[in-house]
Design an enzyme around this catalytic site. Structure first.
Site, PDB file in Angstrom:
ATOM      1  N   HIS A 182       0.818  -1.206   0.000  1.00 12.55           N
ATOM      2  CA  HIS A 182       0.000   0.000   0.000  1.00 12.55           C
ATOM      3  C   HIS A 182       0.852   1.257   0.000  1.00 12.55           C
ATOM      4  O   HIS A 182       0.492   2.264  -0.609  1.00 12.55           O
ATOM      5  CB  HIS A 182      -0.937  -0.001   1.212  1.00 12.55           C
ATOM      6  CG  HIS A 182      -2.292  -0.538   0.889  1.00 12.55           C
ATOM      7  ND1 HIS A 182      -3.107  -1.110   1.827  1.00 12.55           N
ATOM      8  CD2 HIS A 182      -2.988  -0.592  -0.276  1.00 12.55           C
ATOM      9  CE1 HIS A 182      -4.228  -1.484   1.266  1.00 12.55           C
ATOM     10  NE2 HIS A 182      -4.186  -1.186  -0.007  1.00 12.55           N
ATOM     11  N   GLU A 423      -9.444 -15.827 -19.077  1.00 10.88           N
ATOM     12  CA  GLU A 423      -8.329 -15.955 -18.136  1.00 10.88           C
ATOM     13  C   GLU A 423      -8.019 -17.401 -17.771  1.00 10.88           C
ATOM     14  O   GLU A 423      -7.294 -17.665 -16.813  1.00 10.88           O
ATOM     15  CB  GLU A 423      -8.598 -15.122 -16.875  1.00 10.88           C
ATOM     16  CG  GLU A 423      -9.981 -15.262 -16.303  1.00 10.88           C
ATOM     17  CD  GLU A 423     -10.305 -14.199 -15.264  1.00 10.88           C
ATOM     18  OE1 GLU A 423      -9.364 -13.621 -14.681  1.00 10.88           O
ATOM     19  OE2 GLU A 423     -11.498 -13.957 -15.010  1.00 10.88           O
ATOM     20  N   ASP A 447      -3.998 -14.213 -14.410  1.00  5.07           N
ATOM     21  CA  ASP A 447      -4.539 -15.555 -14.179  1.00  5.07           C
ATOM     22  C   ASP A 447      -4.286 -16.473 -15.366  1.00  5.07           C
ATOM     23  O   ASP A 447      -3.984 -17.659 -15.188  1.00  5.07           O
ATOM     24  CB  ASP A 447      -6.042 -15.486 -13.895  1.00  5.07           C
ATOM     25  CG  ASP A 447      -6.335 -15.340 -12.406  1.00  5.07           C
ATOM     26  OD1 ASP A 447      -5.479 -15.744 -11.597  1.00  5.07           O
ATOM     27  OD2 ASP A 447      -7.401 -14.818 -12.055  1.00  5.07           O
ATOM     28  N   CYS A 492      -6.621  -6.352 -19.918  1.00  5.79           N
ATOM     29  CA  CYS A 492      -6.677  -5.513 -18.726  1.00  5.79           C
ATOM     30  C   CYS A 492      -5.542  -5.927 -17.784  1.00  5.79           C
ATOM     31  O   CYS A 492      -5.140  -7.083 -17.736  1.00  5.79           O
ATOM     32  CB  CYS A 492      -8.024  -5.637 -18.029  1.00  5.79           C
ATOM     33  SG  CYS A 492      -8.428  -7.286 -17.434  1.00  5.79           S
TER      34      CYS A 492
END
Length: 542
Positions: A182, A423, A447, A492
């Site tokens: 983060h 995927e 994936d 994506c």
């Protein structure tokens, strides 16, 4: 001069004095006699920690930092976390600091062992809130620095980062940390150069001059005159490059001879919208709707979801917004879903499998998306499809929801587009059949690579090769099969922003990529520098 090589986290170059951040408080296992009093001490410290965090939320102007701290506010009250701490005190006699540290370590490791990047980030959150409580218990104050500096140390938590005045942060360099932490996300959003995993002792460099080269993953301590001049020149070039990218706003996503590759952006929440608009994305190619579920303590209502989708649709002013339906399960666990534990969750009960099994949940989301489609150009995309039967079932359920809305005289876009994520190898091999039933594909390359190579993408001992020939061949198969049925194809995720593959995407006829908002203009710049006719000479025959 000392050059220390680490790992890239956030691009950019900065030069300035080095300031070492304080090390974590040393916590020892000193047993207590009055256990109930120690629980009260922990509870009082938690309340103070929450007030400190709330003050940071009000202080920060960075949306990503604010979002993370709001998650922290919820995690302070997480029942598993709180009960583990109290049990450590009451059952084991631990002092409050040690009880908090142990509970944080256990839950952090649980999150860290998950495959999903979002859930892994929760690991850092648990450690962060634990450190905040421990600091309060130890009577330690906040970070007060006043001069611009390159901050170095073991790592920095998002709450510590927000404590620092953004105006004085020249860069970060840490011995630990990770690209997808983060603090890394916040650093990228704030355009702060950051490197991690330097694997050397950085103490003792206070006051010395340093250079952080984020893209190279490099910290240079006490640079010589030649190196200093070289990096001063690079900083000037960097400023000129950013100015040039800004001039691309409003320009077409096309090669110099007119071939288009649309560049969309990915978001997780409506709060991400300003960055999309600032970077002039062609649309939103991936709205990760599961974030609306992950950040709630109970199932988000139809109205909550509708308002979130509507806000983004209106904000994009007619540009496409692709909402991915709920992609929960596997490592994206949500307590209130009560999902069963699985030996191999990546291959288990997740995503569209949950939605088709729990159709009331799925219909609620579809109703919200359809209602929002009356306010903008929304499309629906379903994840983890492996069969034609699943797509037909999705279409049947969607038709039922549309009929319900018609019966209630609720407006929606009757021509709303439906797409699926490709995927899995199974989806690739039947992509010709899937293309007959949907309007578009979006390839989830993380994936797809993981399942194709039988390679855990988080295992540092394995080579997670996104450029593997098998993946590149699959992309061409997907595009060829889709275009036979006038179905559009996008990629994506991170691979879409891989500039080494932009030529290949154009060569195989990919229609679009969807990337992080800050990467949009960089990809646009790459596309506009290319000549499609020359690319086709290079790649023919494919």
């Amino acid at each position: 001069m000392n050059k220390i090589l680490g790992t890239f986290v956030s691009e950019g170059i900065s030069i300035g004095k080095i300031q070492t951040l304080p090390e974590a408080i040393r916590v020892t296992n000193d047993l207590v006699n009055d256990r109930e009093a120690e629980v009260r001490r922990y509870e009082e410290a938690t309340q103070k920690a929450k007030k400190l965090t709330e003050a940071l939320i009000n202080k920060t102007k960075d949306d990503a930092a604010k979002e993370i701290l709001e998650i922290h506010m919820m995690m302070f009250e997480d029942l598993d976390y709180v009960e583990t701490i109290k049990s450590n005190i009451m059952d084991n006699g631990y002092n409050a600091q040690y009880a908090v540290k142990e509970a944080g370590n256990v839950l952090s490791q649980m999150f860290l062992n998950m495959d999903d990047e979002y859930m892994q980030a929760r690991s850092a959150d648990v450690i962060d809130i634990s450190d905040t409580i421990i600091k309060v218990l130890a009577g330690q104050g906040s970070l007060d620095y006043f001069e611009p500096a390159i901050f170095v140390g073991t790592d920095i938590m998002p709450s510590q980062l927000v404590e620092l005045d953004p105006e004085i942060i020249l860069g970060f360099a840490f011995t630990e940390g990770a690209v997808n932490s983060h603090s890394g996300i916040v650093a990228r959003n704030m355009s702060i150069p950051m490197v991690c995993q330097l694997h050397v002792d950085l103490r003792g460099y206070d006051g010395m001059q340093g250079i952080v080269d984020g893209k190279a993953g490099l910290l240079i301590v006490d640079p010589d005159e030649v190196t200093l001049k070289t990096y001063e020149r690079k900083i000037q070039e960097q400023k000129e490059f950013q100015t040039m990218l800004a001039e691309l706003k409003g320009k077409a996503d096309e090669t110099e001879d007119g071939r288009t590759l649309k560049i969309n952006a990915n978001i997780g929440k409506p709060e991400d919208l300003p960055k999309v608009l600032e970077n002039d994305a062609a649309g939103i190619g991936l709205f990760r709707s599961e974030f609306l579920y992950l950040d709630c303590n109970d199932y988000p209502t139809e109205e909550q979801q509708f308002l979130a989708y509507k806000k983004v649709a209106e904000g994009m002013n007619g540009k496409v917004v692709v909402v991915r339906t709920l992609d929960i399960g596997a490592d994206k666990t949500v307590p209130y879903f009560n999902l069963p534990e699985e030996h191999n969750p990546a291959l288990g009960y997740r995503a569209i499998r949950i939605c088709l099994d729990r159709q009331d949940l799925f219909k609620t989301q579809l109703r919200a998306i359809l209602r929002a489609s009356a306010y903008g150009n929304i499309a629906i995309m379903t994840p983890m499809i492996i069969s034609l039967e699943e797509v037909l079932e999705v279409k049947r359920i969607l038709a039922e929801v549309k009929a319900d809305l018609d019966r209630d005289n609720i407006p929606y876009n009757r021509g709303i587009m439906l797409g699926v994520m490709i995927e899995t190898p199974a989806a690739v091999l039947i992509s010709d059949k899937l293309a007959e039933e949907v309007d578009f594909f979006s390839v989830g390359t993380n994936d797809l690579t993981q399942y194709t190579l039988a390679c855990d993408r988080e295992n540092q001992k394995l080579k997670f090769d996104k450029h593997h020939l098998a993946i590149l061949r699959m992309l061409k198969i997907i595009v060829d099969n889709a275009h036979k049925h006038n179905t559009k194809v996008s990629i994506c995720g991170e691979l879409g922003a891989d500039l080494d593959l932009t030529e290949y995407y154009l060569a195989i006829g990919l229609d679009a990529v969807s990337v992080s908002a800050p990467a949009v203009l960089k990809v646009r710049n790459k596309v506009r520098s290319l000549n499609y006719a020359e690319i086709m000479k290079k790649y023919k025959p494919l």
